[in-house]
Design an enzyme around this catalytic site. Sequence first.
Site, mmCIF file in Angstrom:
data_model
loop_
_atom_site.group_PDB
_atom_site.id
_atom_site.type_symbol
_atom_site.label_atom_id
_atom_site.label_comp_id
_atom_site.label_asym_id
_atom_site.label_seq_id
_atom_site.Cartn_x
_atom_site.Cartn_y
_atom_site.Cartn_z
ATOM 1 N N ASP A 232 0.850 -1.183 0.000
ATOM 2 C CA ASP A 232 0.000 0.000 0.000
ATOM 3 C C ASP A 232 0.890 1.239 0.000
ATOM 4 O O ASP A 232 2.072 1.163 -0.361
ATOM 5 C CB ASP A 232 -0.896 -0.019 1.254
ATOM 6 C CG ASP A 232 -2.256 0.602 1.012
ATOM 7 O OD1 ASP A 232 -2.303 1.825 0.799
ATOM 8 O OD2 ASP A 232 -3.261 -0.125 1.041
ATOM 9 N N HIS A 263 -3.718 6.566 2.625
ATOM 10 C CA HIS A 263 -4.401 5.312 2.316
ATOM 11 C C HIS A 263 -3.826 4.153 3.119
ATOM 12 O O HIS A 263 -4.561 3.350 3.702
ATOM 13 C CB HIS A 263 -4.304 5.029 0.816
ATOM 14 C CG HIS A 263 -5.214 3.939 0.334
ATOM 15 N ND1 HIS A 263 -4.842 2.609 0.327
ATOM 16 C CD2 HIS A 263 -6.478 3.976 -0.167
ATOM 17 C CE1 HIS A 263 -5.831 1.884 -0.153
ATOM 18 N NE2 HIS A 263 -6.842 2.686 -0.458
ATOM 19 N N SER A 413 -11.154 -1.038 -1.131
ATOM 20 C CA SER A 413 -9.905 -0.991 -0.362
ATOM 21 C C SER A 413 -10.144 -1.166 1.128
ATOM 22 O O SER A 413 -9.307 -1.707 1.851
ATOM 23 C CB SER A 413 -9.189 0.350 -0.574
ATOM 24 O OG SER A 413 -8.323 0.308 -1.669
#
Length: 478
Positions: A232, A263, A413
């Site tokens: 990620d 994120h 996600s």
Amino acid sequence: MIPNVRTVFYTCLLAGPLLLGGSPASAQAGLGPLDRTLDRTLGRPLPPIERRIRDDVEAVSEDAAEVAEELQDGIANAAPDAVLDDAVGTLSGAVQGVVGTAMGAFAADVDPFGNVIEANVLVVLVNDQQLAAVQAAGLNIVRSRPLHGLGLTLVTVQGSKSHNLADEALQLRRSVPGAAVDYNHLYRFQGHADETPKSSSATADALSNHRAAADDNEAKPADGALRIGMIDSAVEPGHRSLRDVHIVAEDFVTHDAARPTGHGTAVASIIAGNSAVQTQIFSASVFFQVPQHAPGASTESLIAALDWLASQEVHAINMSLAGPANDLLEVALRALSARDSFAVIAAVGNNGPSGEPMYPGAYPSVIGVTAVDREQKVFRYANRGEHVDFAALGVNVKVAGSDGGWRIESGTSMASPRIAVLAAEAFRDRGATGPQLVQLLADSATDLGQQGVDPVYGHGLVTRLPAVVSRAKTKPKD
């Protein structure tokens, strides 16, 4: 200009001790202090390449050992000037390969299908025999990275500007039968975050601090801790949601660019919040800011991250990202799946109900996860298809923000890390294999939508592992 300055300094640092009869190892020992000296001299921090150089310089050292022998022979024969020129040239070329490519900016282009790729670059995944063929083909090899976890080598090739890149890829496949050859595709986050990445210099400091914070984290893992890998963005380890999680962080970005952190921090907080036992997160940072595009992660970074995580004995790997099909990514994931010692879980993507399948979530070797809200309705932008295996909560989820606060996030996600935690528990606590894992998850799934497995929810919503294992057969992914 700066890459050349740093290259000269590194070359001198490596070559100097050799002239005095020292070993390559003694030369390598000065890399860290030199980085700090250069940062002070040049007036600003540079991209965080020290660790990559420390890894890659092992290969450079093999050349350095040969150069040292040549130097000693040349000095003994009273002909040091010519030998020294050749020696410094050899080292300079090697170090330029390590430093220059690590600091290069990413230039974007598109493949014949409109997917974003790195301009004029091909990536190749080969075994030892195929590597020899690639090296003998006279190609402009930019990087060559041994992948010890996969038992393969990742080669990055610069295409010829006078030839079509697609034609060069075809020719390379013909020249090296069996090699995986493809573009260096970009992959995107599959969450809806409003995040502006920091500048390159600020991010360099941040990544260095992230590693230090992870190393100093008081939540040291106990024997038997749940080991979860995530590929990620970088993670802000100081967020209070992660105070009880031990984080091991590595950066696999090969370009000079800002690294976003929002994120990855959000995904890490979901992993931490859904694990009831002590957990160790192995964070592989692959995302960087792409000029005139959203942040992306390159194929070569994903492959390198998968290889690293495979060597960390993780129980599961979460990939909250998606993009186009890529031969290298498929080969790597299939090879890891054959080991049957951990699972790879990925978001199916946010390309809409009629969107094309997105990868890696659509590969048979990967568990693809869609997102639902608290009313068990599917996320309106979620991809659909036979590759959807399971559903998990991923709409209007409270997650950690990289600024130390909290925010609300939606997307596939945010769903896949919940399944990754369950998969890790199944491998660690129940000794599950890949097929058994799918069965365990299917046994606990709440059927949604059409009866049975469907292209919207897969087997259904999963929130826990079952107490009793069923002997029913699940439908495998094609």
